[in-house]
Write an enzyme that holds these catalytic residues in place. Structure first.
Site, short mmCIF file in Angstrom:
data_model
loop_
_atom_site.label_atom_id
_atom_site.label_comp_id
_atom_site.label_asym_id
_atom_site.label_seq_id
_atom_site.Cartn_x
_atom_site.Cartn_y
_atom_site.Cartn_z
N ARG A 36 0.95 -1.25 0.00
CA ARG A 36 0.01 0.06 -0.11
C ARG A 36 0.77 1.16 -0.10
NH1 ARG A 36 -5.12 -1.61 4.07
NH2 ARG A 36 -6.08 -2.91 2.62
N LYS A 195 -20.78 -17.22 0.80
CA LYS A 195 -22.22 -16.94 1.33
C LYS A 195 -23.10 -15.92 0.07
CE LYS A 195 -21.71 -17.82 6.28
NZ LYS A 195 -22.06 -17.28 7.56
N GLY A 355 -10.20 -9.55 -0.94
CA GLY A 355 -8.99 -10.05 -0.36
C GLY A 355 -8.87 -11.52 -0.68
N GLY A 378 -13.74 -3.22 0.44
CA GLY A 378 -15.05 -2.77 0.62
C GLY A 378 -15.42 -1.84 -0.61
#
Length: 397
Positions: A36, A195, A355, A378
């Site tokens: 990063r 999920k 990720g 996100g």
């Protein structure tokens, strides 16, 4: 694209407040992965080259508006100086930044202490945003990964200063626009993971935008069960069978082909090298109570490869099976390598994020050949869900 880039800004003798994401992992008081930090280097160097003074705003961890020295950005200073190869002064407080010490004035770059030490940051307090803005002349947002948060340093500040996207933000927005907003068609996506419940908004948005949707991982089990399959001890969400049926109906109405596994690797234990067999999967499948589908099978892989061959753009989020343990990484690795090969040939634009996705593509040795890999987490998912990102909207995009 309504937002401006560094190329559109006059930066000579300007103090440039740069929102960056240097929330890096630490081990034994050292940065263990500087990715990063390395990704902000082009932005900082371009500001310096244009005669500007970069003042870096960043968060580290989740101190929740309180000073917590375990989350001080001071600990990333050595790695930051190494990556930028220039002098970096650390300013502990906003009051210190407002006073501007002689050391800070002489340094090439200034790093301000963790912006989340202040409660006004996550509250997006207008007075706090104005106080930050007063430190600079121009705002540059280079933290797409935080753009889904309406915080003072990502959204509020942009209302006070001429604003632009940094190089990393620019690359991210350009890649996502080419993949989803204005893609070369046919366009498809791989959506995998455990999920359905965590990706309902994503699936609902994508089926109206795509020509092909490949569903894998535990999510695929729920879709198969929605068609009538009995998959034993496989990961499945019975409460979301109707949701799966609704998404399938929506896809059919929108003309989006949904590709589910037609076969899978079935085992009775979830462990490395577990004994397994190949089972055909479909509406009439009935597995024994202790059997689990842990990966897509060879017929499914062949169908995925053929589907990729018909695409010009591919978006990827989530693995196709339990990629963490062999041999249940087979489908993810094979499909990733095929997408990478198509990308190398110039036949496919491939954009991936998330990720688990990055870990899986790295495991397959395919990440470097994808057109773009998003590390935004996100923010990447919310963009794919069709949501407006406050940090992007504030730039005029």
């Amino acid at each position: 694209m309504g937002w401006k880039s560094l190329d559109d800004m006059e930066l000579h003798d300007k103090r440039v407040l740069v929102r960056v994401d240097i929330n890096v992992p630490m081990e034994n008081d050292r940065v263990s992965d500087a990715t990063r930090i390395e990704r902000i280097v082009p932005t900082v160097r371009d500001i310096l080259a244009k005669g500007g003074k970069p003042m870096l705003l960043a968060h580290f961890g989740r101190p929740k508006g309180k000073v917590n020295l375990d989350m001080s950005l001071r600990q990333v200073l050595p790695a930051l100086r190494d990556a930028l190869a220039c002098s970096v002064a650390f300013v502990e407080t906003l009051a210190g930044a407002e006073a501007m010490t002689s050391e800070a004035a002489l340094a090439d770059v200034i790093l301000l202490e963790n912006i989340r030490f202040y409660p006004g940051e996550e509250a997006n307090d207008p007075a706090f945003a104005a106080r930050i803005a007063a430190l600079g002349d121009v705002f540059c947002n280079d933290a797409f990964s935080a753009a889904h948060r309406a915080h003072a340093s990502t959204e509020g500040i942009a209302h006070h200063l001429p604003s632009c996207a940094g190089r990393l933000m620019q690359a991210e927005l350009s890649a996502l626009e080419s993949a989803l907003a204005k893609p070369e068609r046919p366009v498809g996506a791989v959506v995998g993971g455990a999920k359905v419940s965590t990706k309902i908004a994503l699936l609902e948005n994508l089926v109206n935008r795509l020509d092909l949707l490949v569903i894998g991982g535990g999510m695929a089990n729920t879709f198969l069960a929605a068609q009538g399959a009995h998959l034993g001890a496989s990961l499945c969400e019975p409460d979301y069978l109707e949701t799966a049926r609704e998404i399938m109906a929506q896809a059919e109405k929108a003309g989006c082909r949904v590709l589910l596994p037609v076969d899978g690797l079935v085992a009775r234990e979830f462990k490395e090298g577990a004994a397994h067999e190949i089972a055909q999967l479909g509406a009439d499948t009935v597995l024994e109570d202790d059997q689990m589908v842990l990966d897509a099978g060879p017929d499914s892989i062949a169908l995925i490869h053929a589907a990729f061959d018909g695409l010009k753009t591919l978006i990827w989020n989530g693995p196709l099976g339990a990629f963490e343990i062999a041999p249940f990484d087979t489908a993810t690795v094979a499909a990733a390598q095929h997408a990478a090969a198509r990308t190398r040939e110039g036949a496919l634009i491939s954009v991936a994020g998330g990720g688990d996705t990055i870990a899986a593509l790295n495991q397959a040795g395919a990440a470097d050949d994808f057109t773009y890999i998003s590390t935004a987490g996100g923010a990447f998912l919310e963009w794919m869900e069709g949501k407006t990102l406050p940090g992007v909207a504030a730039l005029g995009g």
